[in-house]
Design a protein around this motif. Structure first.
Motif, PDB file in Angstrom:
ATOM      1  N   VAL B 176       0.857  -1.193   0.000  1.00 10.91           N
ATOM      2  CA  VAL B 176       0.000   0.000   0.000  1.00 10.91           C
ATOM      3  C   VAL B 176       0.893   1.243   0.000  1.00 10.91           C
ATOM      4  O   VAL B 176       0.670   2.187  -0.766  1.00 10.91           O
ATOM      5  CB  VAL B 176      -0.946   0.018   1.225  1.00 10.91           C
ATOM      6  N   PHE B 177       1.917   1.226   0.850  1.00 10.41           N
ATOM      7  CA  PHE B 177       2.832   2.380   0.862  1.00 10.41           C
ATOM      8  C   PHE B 177       3.474   2.584  -0.508  1.00 10.41           C
ATOM      9  O   PHE B 177       3.545   3.699  -1.025  1.00 10.41           O
ATOM     10  CB  PHE B 177       3.944   2.250   1.918  1.00 10.41           C
ATOM     11  N   PHE B 178       3.960   1.491  -1.113  1.00  5.57           N
ATOM     12  CA  PHE B 178       4.615   1.633  -2.419  1.00  5.57           C
ATOM     13  C   PHE B 178       3.646   2.269  -3.428  1.00  5.57           C
ATOM     14  O   PHE B 178       4.027   3.092  -4.251  1.00  5.57           O
ATOM     15  CB  PHE B 178       5.102   0.274  -2.934  1.00  5.57           C
ATOM     16  N   ASN B 179       2.395   1.855  -3.326  1.00  6.31           N
ATOM     17  CA  ASN B 179       1.386   2.418  -4.215  1.00  6.31           C
ATOM     18  C   ASN B 179       1.192   3.914  -3.961  1.00  6.31           C
ATOM     19  O   ASN B 179       1.096   4.717  -4.903  1.00  6.31           O
ATOM     20  CB  ASN B 179       0.079   1.649  -3.986  1.00  6.31           C
ATOM     21  N   ILE B 180       1.193   4.304  -2.671  1.00  8.04           N
ATOM     22  CA  ILE B 180       1.068   5.726  -2.310  1.00  8.04           C
ATOM     23  C   ILE B 180       2.268   6.499  -2.869  1.00  8.04           C
ATOM     24  O   ILE B 180       2.116   7.559  -3.483  1.00  8.04           O
ATOM     25  CB  ILE B 180       0.990   5.894  -0.773  1.00  8.04           C
ATOM     26  N   ALA B 181       3.473   5.937  -2.671  1.00  5.56           N
ATOM     27  CA  ALA B 181       4.692   6.618  -3.137  1.00  5.56           C
ATOM     28  C   ALA B 181       4.659   6.799  -4.651  1.00  5.56           C
ATOM     29  O   ALA B 181       5.057   7.844  -5.172  1.00  5.56           O
ATOM     30  CB  ALA B 181       5.928   5.820  -2.726  1.00  5.56           C
ATOM     31  N   GLY B 182       4.158   5.778  -5.345  1.00  7.61           N
ATOM     32  CA  GLY B 182       4.062   5.865  -6.798  1.00  7.61           C
ATOM     33  C   GLY B 182       3.030   6.898  -7.235  1.00  7.61           C
ATOM     34  O   GLY B 182       3.129   7.480  -8.312  1.00  7.61           O
ATOM     35  N   THR B 183       2.037   7.119  -6.377  1.00  6.77           N
ATOM     36  CA  THR B 183       0.967   8.065  -6.703  1.00  6.77           C
ATOM     37  C   THR B 183       1.380   9.505  -6.418  1.00  6.77           C
ATOM     38  O   THR B 183       1.176  10.397  -7.237  1.00  6.77           O
ATOM     39  CB  THR B 183      -0.304   7.728  -5.881  1.00  6.77           C
ATOM     40  N   THR B 184       1.974   9.737  -5.241  1.00  6.55           N
ATOM     41  CA  THR B 184       2.278  11.131  -4.846  1.00  6.55           C
ATOM     42  C   THR B 184       3.649  11.588  -5.333  1.00  6.55           C
ATOM     43  O   THR B 184       3.870  12.774  -5.517  1.00  6.55           O
ATOM     44  CB  THR B 184       2.278  11.297  -3.310  1.00  6.55           C
ATOM     45  N   GLY B 185       4.601  10.661  -5.508  1.00  2.00           N
ATOM     46  CA  GLY B 185       5.991  11.063  -5.742  1.00  2.00           C
ATOM     47  C   GLY B 185       6.567  11.690  -4.483  1.00  2.00           C
ATOM     48  O   GLY B 185       5.985  11.538  -3.399  1.00  2.00           O
ATOM     49  N   ASP B 186       7.704  12.374  -4.633  1.00  2.00           N
ATOM     50  CA  ASP B 186       8.295  13.013  -3.445  1.00  2.00           C
ATOM     51  C   ASP B 186       7.498  14.267  -3.095  1.00  2.00           C
ATOM     52  O   ASP B 186       7.046  14.986  -3.981  1.00  2.00           O
ATOM     53  CB  ASP B 186       9.762  13.354  -3.677  1.00  2.00           C
ATOM     54  N   ILE B 187       7.320  14.505  -1.794  1.00  2.00           N
ATOM     55  CA  ILE B 187       6.482  15.632  -1.367  1.00  2.00           C
ATOM     56  C   ILE B 187       7.145  16.411  -0.228  1.00  2.00           C
ATOM     57  O   ILE B 187       6.551  16.584   0.838  1.00  2.00           O
ATOM     58  CB  ILE B 187       5.068  15.156  -0.938  1.00  2.00           C
TER      59      ILE B 187
END
Lengths: 167, 416
Positions: B176-187
């Protein structure tokens, strides 16, 4: 803080703390630590840095650990980091170490490695003296500049008499 | 105001009605945590704060080098240990009595909904699972907090991430985290607040894993709402003295993303970075590994040991793989023993170490060498992070790490 002028070393996106301060640094003598900066991604670089040089980098500079990465590049002689964006922890550590790190969107496209960059902190402008390109930036809050101008948080605590004797 | 803004406003030294993005607030912290890493910062052991703002609000938790791997580190930690008596610290967790600071902080009830935590470790954002805010801070800064009880934060823009639906059984919270990271990118400098109908089925282990890993997308703070899952956790450890925080109605969010949990499959981060470097495991060609690691504040939790144990049951670790499993705390270790997970793991030729950050930081308990290819459930895959800069580090869920350890190559599932 005075204006800064220096030669640019150009780095990419996501330059992390472990590249600037590898794990082995923790138990080295202070004077040896800076030479390990970027040894994994750019071997030999640390020996080429001259006092006053500037790092220009892409997005998300300083992502990673709370280790003293800013201290290490400061002690190597780097005068300032300019990046497209900067990790919040790296920025805190920079400020608390009395080291300037500025977010300047558009900087990477305005410079080449080896160019001379002038940072005008009165007018919040960076000028690439090698091609005369100029970018305005949003300054750090005065509150943070005051910590930098006082030589970092340890200096401030020491001057207030809040630090004690060695354990 | 959203949850993060409200918690920071509530801790403001000045009485202010609200905060908004761009403001700098000076705050009182509820709890400051020092780890053994302070001993590796000369300024801390050579010039420690004269006295703490409140000795009962400071916890000392040794985790990175448990037990110390060499004379230098052991001697420095001995110097740090003197503070415990000097400051009369009640909450002290030495070798054999604790575990990773973020996990201990949860187990001991330091993470109370609505509170603000200061800890030098960069994964302090883990506390967001508990409707609490905290972020990693440097050692000089924690010295200031110990001396004054205060620090500052810049209020960043907040991104809302809605976690919707149900997870598939083959996926993990790490995916789930990997999916979030792929969605938001660096923030960098932005916060994440989690909402959505899927949250109520996400365990505290899952929330902690997701929140911990938000450090890796450079989030400033991350936070989960208060609900019955968190309430039950707090009830179970007999903590009732807190004030949970909800966002205002019609709160403005800078961006909103919807993540469909049903669609999440096992993911992997390729070596050197997480941002823009994540793929489904199913798209990875056969990649042989030499080291597998399960551990860390992100994924060395009881549910991760359960996943490892259920994958390893009736299997053996591939003869070309060293599989190191590190429980995140003594309590988790003990519970995994009671439930039989440890028995299954060691009988499959995996090595179980004592609780510590260990291999995650490349300091001990699994330092990797030149030419190693590593798959790990730990937090970071930076070049050189786990030892040699000539090793390649892939990151994945505990389940994927265990399946890969059996196969000898990267694999999301034993049946593949």
């Amino acid at each position: 803080m005075n204006n800064i002028e220096g030669k640019i070393w150009l780095f990419g996106d996501d330059i992390n703390t472990d590249l600037m301060y590898p794990q082995v640094c923790y138990t080295l003598k202070e004077e040896e630590k800076p030479f390990y900066a970027m040894s994994a991604n750019r071997p030999g670089w640390s020996k080429m840095v001259n006092r006053g040089d500037i790092i220009v980098a892409g997005r998300n500079f300083g992502t990673g650990s709370s280790r003293p990465a800013a201290d290490n590049i400061k002690n190597l002689g780097i005068s300032c980091v300019i990046a497209e964006s900067i990790n919040g922890l790296f920025l805190r550590n920079s400020v608390n170490s009395g080291f300037l790190a500025l977010t300047v969107p558009g900087i990477v496209d305005a410079v080449d490695e080896g160019d001379i960059l002038y940072i005008d902190l009165k007018n919040n402008t960076v000028i690439n003296k090698s091609n005369n390109r100029k970018i305005n930036f949003k300054p750090l809050p005065q509150f943070l500049m005051d910590i930098i101008d006082n030589g970092g948080i340890i200096n401030i605590l020491r001057n207030k008499g809040l630090l004690g004797w060695p354990l | 105001m959203n949850i993060i803004e409200k918690i920071l406003r509530n801790h403001s030294v000045e009485d202010i009605p609200e905060v908004s993005p761009g403001d700098i607030v000076t705050v009182n912290v509820d709890r400051a945590i020092i780890t053994d890493m302070a001993a590796l910062h000369p300024e801390f052991i050579n010039e420690p704060p004269v006295k703490p703002f409140d000795n009962n609000k400071i916890a000392v938790i040794f985790d990175h080098f448990v037990p110390p791997p060499n004379i230098e580190i052991s001697s420095r930690i001995n110097r740090l240990r003197k503070l415990v008596d000097l400051w009369n610290i009640r909450d002290f967790y030495d070798v054999g009595r604790g575990g990773i600071s973020h996990v201990i902080a949860a187990e001991k009830g330091f993470l109370r909904p609505g509170s603000l935590i200061a800890n030098t470790d960069s994964h302090t954002i883990a506390v967001g699972a508990f409707n609490t805010v905290g972020r990693g801070l440097g050692t000089p800064e924690i010295m200031n907090i110990i001396a004054t009880g205060k620090t500052w934060f810049v209020i960043g823009d907040t991104i809302r991430v809605n976690l919707n639906g149900n997870m598939n059984s083959n996926a993990s919270y790490r995916d789930v985290f990997f999916n979030i990271a792929g969605t938001t990118g660096d923030i960098p400098n932005n916060n994440i607040e989690f909402h959505g109908d899927g949250i109520k089925r996400i365990t505290m282990d899952g929330r902690s894993s997701i929140s911990t890993m938000c450090a890796e997308i450079s989030a400033e703070f991350s936070v989960f709402p208060y609900d019955s899952v968190l309430k039950n956790y707090m009830d179970n450890i007999n903590i009732y003295d807190y004030k949970a925080i909800e966002p205002d109605n019609n709160t403005y969010y800078y961006k909103t993303y919807d993540i469909d949990l049903n669609k999440i499959e096992p993911m992997i981060a390729l070596p050197d970075r997480i941002i823009n470097n994540i793929k489904p495991v199913s798209e990875i060609n056969k990649t042989e590994i030499s080291v597998a690691v399960v551990g860390s504040c992100a994924n060395g939790r009881l549910s991760d040991l359960r996943d490892v144990s259920s994958v390893l049951k009736n299997h053996r670790v591939n003869r070309n793989v060293r599989f190191i499993v590190t429980p995140a705390s003594q309590e988790i270790y003990n519970e995994a023993l009671r439930l039989g997970y440890i028995d299954t793991i060691i009988k499959s030729d995996a090595l179980v170490t004592n609780p510590t950050c260990g291999a995650c930081l490349g300091g001990h308990m699994g330092v990797v060498g030149d030419g190693d290819t590593v798959i790990s459930s730990t937090t970071r895959n930076f070049k050189g992070r786990m030892g040699s800069s000539k090793a390649n580090i892939y990151l994945a869920s505990a389940k994927t790490v265990a399946a890969s350890a059996v196969k000898g190559y990267i694999s999301g599932d034993l049946s593949e």
